[in-house]
Design a protein around this motif. Structure first.
Motif, PDB file in Angstrom:
ATOM      1  N   TRP A  36       5.912   8.520  -4.149  1.00 36.31           N
ATOM      2  CA  TRP A  36       6.118   7.113  -4.470  1.00 36.31           C
ATOM      3  C   TRP A  36       6.313   6.348  -3.162  1.00 36.31           C
ATOM      4  N   TYR A  37       5.582   5.268  -3.041  1.00 35.31           N
ATOM      5  CA  TYR A  37       5.721   4.342  -1.925  1.00 35.31           C
ATOM      6  C   TYR A  37       6.164   2.999  -2.499  1.00 35.31           C
ATOM      7  N   ARG A  38       6.687   2.148  -1.617  1.00 40.61           N
ATOM      8  CA  ARG A  38       6.975   0.785  -2.041  1.00 40.61           C
ATOM      9  C   ARG A  38       6.576  -0.194  -0.946  1.00 40.61           C
ATOM     10  N   LEU A  39       6.271  -1.389  -1.409  1.00 47.86           N
ATOM     11  CA  LEU A  39       5.782  -2.418  -0.501  1.00 47.86           C
ATOM     12  C   LEU A  39       6.480  -3.729  -0.806  1.00 47.86           C
ATOM     13  N   GLU A  61      16.017   7.937   3.656  1.00 47.46           N
ATOM     14  CA  GLU A  61      17.477   7.875   3.755  1.00 47.46           C
ATOM     15  C   GLU A  61      18.056   6.788   2.855  1.00 47.46           C
ATOM     16  N   SER A  62      17.336   5.703   2.720  1.00 47.27           N
ATOM     17  CA  SER A  62      17.849   4.561   1.972  1.00 47.27           C
ATOM     18  C   SER A  62      17.995   4.824   0.476  1.00 47.27           C
ATOM     19  N   VAL A  63      17.359   5.891  -0.031  1.00 44.74           N
ATOM     20  CA  VAL A  63      17.419   6.151  -1.475  1.00 44.74           C
ATOM     21  C   VAL A  63      18.072   7.484  -1.809  1.00 44.74           C
ATOM     22  N   LYS A  64      18.433   8.247  -0.806  1.00 42.04           N
ATOM     23  CA  LYS A  64      19.060   9.554  -1.060  1.00 42.04           C
ATOM     24  C   LYS A  64      20.319   9.389  -1.883  1.00 42.04           C
ATOM     25  N   GLY A  65      20.453  10.244  -2.888  1.00 45.02           N
ATOM     26  CA  GLY A  65      21.611  10.198  -3.757  1.00 45.02           C
ATOM     27  C   GLY A  65      21.491   9.204  -4.903  1.00 45.02           C
ATOM     28  N   GLU A  88      17.854  -4.725  -2.423  1.00 44.94           N
ATOM     29  CA  GLU A  88      16.895  -4.330  -1.387  1.00 44.94           C
ATOM     30  C   GLU A  88      15.885  -3.295  -1.879  1.00 44.94           C
ATOM     31  N   ASP A  89      16.053  -2.793  -3.093  1.00 45.47           N
ATOM     32  CA  ASP A  89      15.049  -1.903  -3.683  1.00 45.47           C
ATOM     33  C   ASP A  89      13.902  -2.691  -4.318  1.00 45.47           C
ATOM     34  N   THR A  90      14.044  -4.004  -4.372  1.00 47.43           N
ATOM     35  CA  THR A  90      12.998  -4.838  -4.953  1.00 47.43           C
ATOM     36  C   THR A  90      11.706  -4.678  -4.170  1.00 47.43           C
ATOM     37  N   ALA A  91      10.637  -4.328  -4.881  1.00 44.45           N
ATOM     38  CA  ALA A  91       9.350  -4.058  -4.241  1.00 44.45           C
ATOM     39  C   ALA A  91       8.322  -3.739  -5.319  1.00 44.45           C
ATOM     40  N   THR A 108     -10.430  17.738  -1.869  1.00 40.84           N
ATOM     41  CA  THR A 108      -9.221  16.993  -2.196  1.00 40.84           C
ATOM     42  C   THR A 108      -9.353  15.571  -1.673  1.00 40.84           C
ATOM     43  N   ALA A 109      -8.726  14.648  -2.370  1.00 35.08           N
ATOM     44  CA  ALA A 109      -8.739  13.244  -1.982  1.00 35.08           C
ATOM     45  C   ALA A 109      -7.421  12.599  -2.385  1.00 35.08           C
ATOM     46  N   MET A 110      -7.080  11.500  -1.709  1.00 33.19           N
ATOM     47  CA  MET A 110      -5.857  10.761  -2.005  1.00 33.19           C
ATOM     48  C   MET A 110      -6.173   9.627  -2.964  1.00 33.19           C
ATOM     49  N   TYR A 111      -5.318   9.469  -3.961  1.00 34.18           N
ATOM     50  CA  TYR A 111      -5.505   8.410  -4.942  1.00 34.18           C
ATOM     51  C   TYR A 111      -4.228   7.599  -5.059  1.00 34.18           C
ATOM     52  N   TRP A 112      -4.403   6.330  -5.422  1.00 33.04           N
ATOM     53  CA  TRP A 112      -3.290   5.406  -5.566  1.00 33.04           C
ATOM     54  C   TRP A 112      -3.305   4.745  -6.932  1.00 33.04           C
ATOM     55  N   GLY A 113      -2.118   4.486  -7.445  1.00 30.66           N
ATOM     56  CA  GLY A 113      -2.003   3.684  -8.637  1.00 30.66           C
ATOM     57  C   GLY A 113      -2.098   2.210  -8.311  1.00 30.66           C
ATOM     58  N   GLN A 114      -2.006   1.387  -9.343  1.00 30.19           N
ATOM     59  CA  GLN A 114      -2.170  -0.052  -9.173  1.00 30.19           C
ATOM     60  C   GLN A 114      -0.865  -0.734  -8.775  1.00 30.19           C
ATOM     61  N   GLY A 115       0.235  -0.026  -8.882  1.00 34.29           N
ATOM     62  CA  GLY A 115       1.534  -0.582  -8.517  1.00 34.29           C
ATOM     63  C   GLY A 115       2.280  -1.142  -9.713  1.00 34.29           C
ATOM     64  N   THR A 116       3.590  -1.045  -9.637  1.00 29.26           N
ATOM     65  CA  THR A 116       4.449  -1.616 -10.670  1.00 29.26           C
ATOM     66  C   THR A 116       5.614  -2.324  -9.981  1.00 29.26           C
ATOM     67  N   GLN A 117       5.908  -3.527 -10.441  1.00 31.33           N
ATOM     68  CA  GLN A 117       6.934  -4.342  -9.798  1.00 31.33           C
ATOM     69  C   GLN A 117       8.323  -3.915 -10.264  1.00 31.33           C
ATOM     70  N   VAL A 118       9.204  -3.732  -9.305  1.00 31.32           N
ATOM     71  CA  VAL A 118      10.624  -3.500  -9.579  1.00 31.32           C
ATOM     72  C   VAL A 118      11.397  -4.639  -8.924  1.00 31.32           C
ATOM     73  N   THR A 119      12.178  -5.333  -9.724  1.00 29.48           N
ATOM     74  CA  THR A 119      12.981  -6.440  -9.213  1.00 29.48           C
ATOM     75  C   THR A 119      14.431  -6.202  -9.577  1.00 29.48           C
ATOM     76  N   VAL A 120      15.292  -6.212  -8.565  1.00 30.30           N
ATOM     77  CA  VAL A 120      16.723  -5.971  -8.772  1.00 30.30           C
ATOM     78  C   VAL A 120      17.463  -7.253  -8.414  1.00 30.30           C
ATOM     79  N   SER A 121      18.135  -7.808  -9.391  1.00 30.27           N
ATOM     80  CA  SER A 121      18.885  -9.046  -9.160  1.00 30.27           C
ATOM     81  C   SER A 121      20.318  -8.737  -8.768  1.00 30.27           C
ATOM     82  N   SER A 122      20.877  -9.598  -7.956  1.00 27.76           N
ATOM     83  CA  SER A 122      22.255  -9.383  -7.482  1.00 27.76           C
ATOM     84  C   SER A 122      23.266 -10.021  -8.420  1.00 27.76           C
TER      85      SER A 122
END
Length: 122
Positions: A36-39, A61-65, A88-91, A108-122
């Motif tokens: 999983w990547y985020r942008l 490191e930012s997501v460990k635990g 800060e996880d919003t991406a 073998t080849a690398m494939y990507w999904g289309q992405g899904t938005q995650v929004t975290v409000s404070s």
């Protein structure tokens, strides 16, 4: 051809949880690493977590635990359980997989999904 389809994104309050799923389909012989990547706009794409075919995992490191990656090889699916979410996880979260396919021989080849938005409000 191989397709990756993510689901599970959405809007959540800080401290909440979400579970992302990514299903791979197509002419798949085997799936090696899944990740999983985020942008975030204006920032570089970040590797959040990955899991090998044998189940070895790696986390930023930012997501460990807080985040847990898992996979169901029988379903060609990878999951991302995200707990204690922070603004800060919003991406946009992208699924990535190294897939073995049969074309003119095996490759073998690398494939990507289309992405899904995650929004975290404070």
């Amino acid at each position: 051809q191989v397709q990756l389809v993510e689901s599970g994104g959405g809007l959540v309050q800080a401290g909440g949880s979400l579970r992302l799923s990514c299903v791979a389909s197509g002419s798949i012989i085997r799936i090696n690493n899944m990740a999983w990547y985020r942008l975030v706009p204006g920032k570089q794409r970040e590797l959040v977590t990955s899991v090998t075919g044998g189940g070895n995992t790696n986390y930023a490191e930012s997501v460990k635990g807080r985040f847990t990656i898992s996979r169901d090889n029988a379903k060609n699916t990878v999951y991302l359980q995200m707990n204690n979410l922070k603004p800060e996880d919003t991406a946009v979260y992208y699924c990535n997989a190294e897939v073995g396919v049969m074309g003119n021989g095996y490759y073998t080849a690398m494939y990507w999904g289309q992405g899904t938005q995650v929004t975290v409000s404070s």
